[in-house]
Scaffold this motif. Structure first.
Motif, PDB file in Angstrom:
ATOM      1  N   TYR A  64      59.997  57.889 -35.398  1.00  0.00           N
ATOM      2  CA  TYR A  64      59.587  56.481 -35.286  1.00  0.00           C
ATOM      3  C   TYR A  64      60.349  55.763 -34.173  1.00  0.00           C
ATOM      4  N   LEU A  65      61.597  56.151 -33.950  1.00  0.00           N
ATOM      5  CA  LEU A  65      62.366  55.528 -32.883  1.00  0.00           C
ATOM      6  C   LEU A  65      61.785  55.865 -31.518  1.00  0.00           C
ATOM      7  N   LEU A  66      61.281  57.070 -31.363  1.00  0.00           N
ATOM      8  CA  LEU A  66      60.638  57.440 -30.107  1.00  0.00           C
ATOM      9  C   LEU A  66      59.218  56.888 -30.003  1.00  0.00           C
ATOM     10  N   TRP A  67      58.579  56.631 -31.143  1.00  0.00           N
ATOM     11  CA  TRP A  67      57.191  56.150 -31.114  1.00  0.00           C
ATOM     12  C   TRP A  67      57.100  54.672 -30.756  1.00  0.00           C
ATOM     13  N   PHE A  68      58.001  53.847 -31.301  1.00  0.00           N
ATOM     14  CA  PHE A  68      57.806  52.406 -31.163  1.00  0.00           C
ATOM     15  C   PHE A  68      57.967  51.893 -29.728  1.00  0.00           C
ATOM     16  N   PRO A  69      59.102  52.152 -29.044  1.00  0.00           N
ATOM     17  CA  PRO A  69      59.174  51.521 -27.729  1.00  0.00           C
ATOM     18  C   PRO A  69      58.405  52.270 -26.646  1.00  0.00           C
ATOM     19  N   LEU A  70      58.448  53.594 -26.683  1.00  0.00           N
ATOM     20  CA  LEU A  70      57.867  54.383 -25.589  1.00  0.00           C
ATOM     21  C   LEU A  70      56.877  55.406 -26.120  1.00  0.00           C
ATOM     22  N   GLY A  71      56.193  55.055 -27.204  1.00  0.00           N
ATOM     23  CA  GLY A  71      55.224  55.987 -27.760  1.00  0.00           C
ATOM     24  C   GLY A  71      54.007  56.174 -26.875  1.00  0.00           C
ATOM     25  N   PHE A  72      53.689  55.182 -26.029  1.00  0.00           N
ATOM     26  CA  PHE A  72      52.524  55.338 -25.161  1.00  0.00           C
ATOM     27  C   PHE A  72      52.764  56.389 -24.092  1.00  0.00           C
ATOM     28  N   LEU A  73      54.023  56.808 -23.895  1.00  0.00           N
ATOM     29  CA  LEU A  73      54.323  57.914 -22.985  1.00  0.00           C
ATOM     30  C   LEU A  73      54.365  59.259 -23.701  1.00  0.00           C
ATOM     31  N   GLY A  74      54.136  59.269 -25.015  1.00  0.00           N
ATOM     32  CA  GLY A  74      54.069  60.514 -25.771  1.00  0.00           C
ATOM     33  C   GLY A  74      55.408  61.146 -26.075  1.00  0.00           C
ATOM     34  N   LEU A  75      56.493  60.350 -26.104  1.00  0.00           N
ATOM     35  CA  LEU A  75      57.805  60.940 -26.379  1.00  0.00           C
ATOM     36  C   LEU A  75      57.890  61.518 -27.779  1.00  0.00           C
ATOM     37  N   HIS A  76      57.219  60.892 -28.760  1.00  0.00           N
ATOM     38  CA  HIS A  76      57.276  61.422 -30.118  1.00  0.00           C
ATOM     39  C   HIS A  76      56.541  62.751 -30.222  1.00  0.00           C
ATOM     40  N   HIS A  77      55.523  62.972 -29.403  1.00  0.00           N
ATOM     41  CA  HIS A  77      54.828  64.264 -29.418  1.00  0.00           C
ATOM     42  C   HIS A  77      55.695  65.356 -28.796  1.00  0.00           C
ATOM     43  N   PHE A  78      56.405  65.030 -27.735  1.00  0.00           N
ATOM     44  CA  PHE A  78      57.335  66.019 -27.174  1.00  0.00           C
ATOM     45  C   PHE A  78      58.420  66.368 -28.195  1.00  0.00           C
ATOM     46  N   TYR A  79      58.877  65.374 -28.944  1.00  0.00           N
ATOM     47  CA  TYR A  79      59.907  65.603 -29.953  1.00  0.00           C
ATOM     48  C   TYR A  79      59.402  66.496 -31.080  1.00  0.00           C
ATOM     49  N   LEU A  80      58.113  66.376 -31.437  1.00  0.00           N
ATOM     50  CA  LEU A  80      57.520  67.149 -32.527  1.00  0.00           C
ATOM     51  C   LEU A  80      56.900  68.460 -32.052  1.00  0.00           C
ATOM     52  N   ARG A 118      54.868  69.147 -29.633  1.00  0.00           N
ATOM     53  CA  ARG A 118      53.446  69.061 -29.268  1.00  0.00           C
ATOM     54  C   ARG A 118      53.362  68.664 -27.796  1.00  0.00           C
ATOM     55  N   PRO A 119      53.725  69.616 -26.901  1.00  0.00           N
ATOM     56  CA  PRO A 119      53.769  69.249 -25.476  1.00  0.00           C
ATOM     57  C   PRO A 119      52.403  68.912 -24.901  1.00  0.00           C
ATOM     58  N   GLY A 120      51.329  69.530 -25.426  1.00  0.00           N
ATOM     59  CA  GLY A 120      49.985  69.216 -24.918  1.00  0.00           C
ATOM     60  C   GLY A 120      49.611  67.764 -25.173  1.00  0.00           C
ATOM     61  N   TRP A 121      49.813  67.321 -26.398  1.00  0.00           N
ATOM     62  CA  TRP A 121      49.538  65.918 -26.712  1.00  0.00           C
ATOM     63  C   TRP A 121      50.496  64.984 -25.981  1.00  0.00           C
ATOM     64  N   GLY A 122      51.727  65.435 -25.778  1.00  0.00           N
ATOM     65  CA  GLY A 122      52.665  64.606 -25.040  1.00  0.00           C
ATOM     66  C   GLY A 122      52.217  64.370 -23.612  1.00  0.00           C
ATOM     67  N   CYS A 123      51.766  65.415 -22.932  1.00  0.00           N
ATOM     68  CA  CYS A 123      51.271  65.248 -21.560  1.00  0.00           C
ATOM     69  C   CYS A 123      50.018  64.381 -21.534  1.00  0.00           C
ATOM     70  N   LEU A 124      49.142  64.550 -22.537  1.00  0.00           N
ATOM     71  CA  LEU A 124      47.925  63.731 -22.590  1.00  0.00           C
ATOM     72  C   LEU A 124      48.260  62.253 -22.772  1.00  0.00           C
ATOM     73  N   TYR A 125      49.202  61.965 -23.652  1.00  0.00           N
ATOM     74  CA  TYR A 125      49.615  60.574 -23.840  1.00  0.00           C
ATOM     75  C   TYR A 125      50.321  60.029 -22.597  1.00  0.00           C
ATOM     76  N   PHE A 126      51.063  60.872 -21.903  1.00  0.00           N
ATOM     77  CA  PHE A 126      51.812  60.417 -20.741  1.00  0.00           C
ATOM     78  C   PHE A 126      50.878  59.976 -19.613  1.00  0.00           C
ATOM     79  N   PHE A 127      49.791  60.721 -19.409  1.00  0.00           N
ATOM     80  CA  PHE A 127      48.892  60.392 -18.305  1.00  0.00           C
ATOM     81  C   PHE A 127      47.806  59.389 -18.699  1.00  0.00           C
ATOM     82  N   THR A 128      47.606  59.156 -20.009  1.00  0.00           N
ATOM     83  CA  THR A 128      46.587  58.197 -20.443  1.00  0.00           C
ATOM     84  C   THR A 128      47.179  57.006 -21.171  1.00  0.00           C
TER      85      THR A 128
END
Length: 459
Positions: free
Chosen positions: A316-332, A334-344
């Protein structure tokens, strides 16, 4: 002349006088009579029986004993038996008694403090040379230590006299709270109190950051008893992390750069805090409340073995401020979803909002996959090595049987065997053991379980 020598000479003179008196009265009771048919030598008289019974012996058994000489010319010299030295045990253990150490006077200590306190003369007088040198080069910590010594001098004198009267105690090696506060007040910005308490790491950090810009110096005023108690408890720093140290690093400005995460070996979070300035300050503020949990979590993982599980508060700490960059997905993981969130930008913000509701299930799923991977790795190691005892992946052990064969339990549900080998574990492609099947080391020989095993798996 020593006391022992004086006693020896007195005893020898007493025995000599006693023998002379006995020689003057030859018919005294107790004297030995000469046997019939023998002639005594002229000038020689038999010694008294009491003397023969109590005659002392030589210390060294190899020394010759006294015998009657055969030369008649020497009989004139034998008017009395020779005087022998008294037996003395030279092998007696000697106890070393150290010289008494003179005690210090409180009047003299106050006199040195008032006149030469800036130079540390009172510390040299109280057998504290290290403190005396520090006072000499810092002028008594710019006068602060000199003023404090005026109030604590009776305690220093009592402590010095106690160490002098009981030198075998370990009081000298213990750290004192008053000494730590004296080092903290004037020179705490340079971390001298941490060097004194064997906190070398914090001492170096304080020295180059001026006490973490003063914040760590203020916090140490409240945590000083804890630091002293830990220094005296002789607990190695490598076993567990300190809550007080984590608190100082978290609340200080260094916490914005993730210093407390580096201290707790959370390198990923440390890098994220360094690049984002504490997750835009949100993570820095949140860590003020949860740093005890982080320390407890780290110490528990060190005692039970490292397990890379994910935690909901971190997600949740990674999701709230910078979740639109997919940091919580990289933490879990899920690098594919993290890259998708980072570019979108979090699927244009929509995926970021949805993840706030399903983040708990994502963490649970990630931990389940981690447990399965750990279990699979341990089981694969057990298949390649039948004598391997599984740790976190299970408590099953494959002991070698007679004839070099290995008996395997086909009802062990954590190992996916080929179809027909077990009824409890579903078949999974690509995970079947081919070299070691549990009944023989050669593939194709004894691949099928015995009839009793096949019958047991049906129930």
């Amino acid at each position: 002349m020593s006391v022992c020598q004086q006693r020896l000479l007195a005893r020898m003179s007493t025995e000599k006088e006693t023998l002379q008196k006995r020689q003057q009265s030859p018919n005294a009771p107790g004297t030995q009579q000469q046997p019939q048919g023998t002639q005594p030598q002229p000038g020689y008289q038999q010694p008294h029986s009491a003397y023969q019974q109590n005659q002392p012996q030589y210390i060294n058994s190899q020394l010759p004993t006294y015998t009657q000489p055969q030369n008649p010319s020497m009989t004139s010299q034998l008017q009395q038996p020779p005087i022998l030295y008294v037996g003395y045990n030279t092998n007696h253990p000697v106890t070393f008694i150290p010289a008494p150490v003179p005690k210090r006077s409180i009047f003299e200590a106050y006199l040195l403090t008032l006149l030469l306190g800036f130079t540390g003369a009172q510390h040299f007088y109280l057998r504290r040379p290290a403190w005396g040198v520090v006072y000499f080069f810092t002028l008594g910590f710019l006068g602060c230590g000199w003023v404090i010594d005026l109030f604590r001098l009776p305690l220093l004198v009592a402590r010095c006299n106690k160490q002098a009267s009981h030198p075998e105690t370990t009081e000298e090696k213990k750290k004192n709270l008053d000494d730590a506060y004296v080092l903290w007040l004037p020179a705490g910005f340079l971390g001298l109190h941490h060097f004194y308490l064997n906190n070398i790491g914090l001492g170096v950090v304080y020295f180059f950051t001026f006490g973490l810009l003063g914040v760590g110096w203020v916090i140490d005023a409240f945590l000083m008893p804890y630091h002293v108690r830990k220094a005296n408890s002789n607990i190695p720093d490598s076993q567990e992390k300190s809550t007080a140290t984590t608190c100082i690093l978290t609340i200080s400005p260094a916490g914005i750069l993730g210093a407390h995460h580096y201290y707790l070996n959370r390198i990923g979070f440390g890098i994220a805090y360094t690049l984002t300035f504490g997750l835009l300050g949100v993570g820095y503020i949140v860590d003020w409340c949860r740093f005890p949990v982080l320390v407890q979590r780290y110490n528990k993982s060190k005692s039970k073995g490292f397990i890379s599980h994910k935690h909901l508060d971190d997600a949740y700490l990674l999701w709230f401020p910078l979740g639109f960059l997919g940091l919580h997905h990289f933490y879990l993981n899920r690098p594919g979803w993290g890259c998708l969130y980072f570019f979108t930008f979090g699927l244009f913000g929509l995926g970021w909002i949805i993840d706030g509701c399903r983040l708990c299930s994502l963490v649970t799923e990630c931990n389940r996959q981690i447990d399965e991977q750990i279990l699979l790795n341990s089981n694969n190691q057990g298949i390649s090595n039948p004598n391997f005892v599984a740790g976190s992946g299970g408590s099953h052990q494959w002991p070698p049987a007679a004839g070099g064969q290995v008996v395997s339990n086909y009802t062990y549900t954590s190992i996916p065997y080929p179809p027909g080998y077990t009824a409890n574990c579903p078949a999974q492609p690509g995970l079947y053991p081919t070299q070691h099947n549990g009944y023989g080391s050669t593939s194709g020989v004894g691949d099928q379980p015995p009839p009793y095993e096949a019958a047991r798996t049906k129930f």
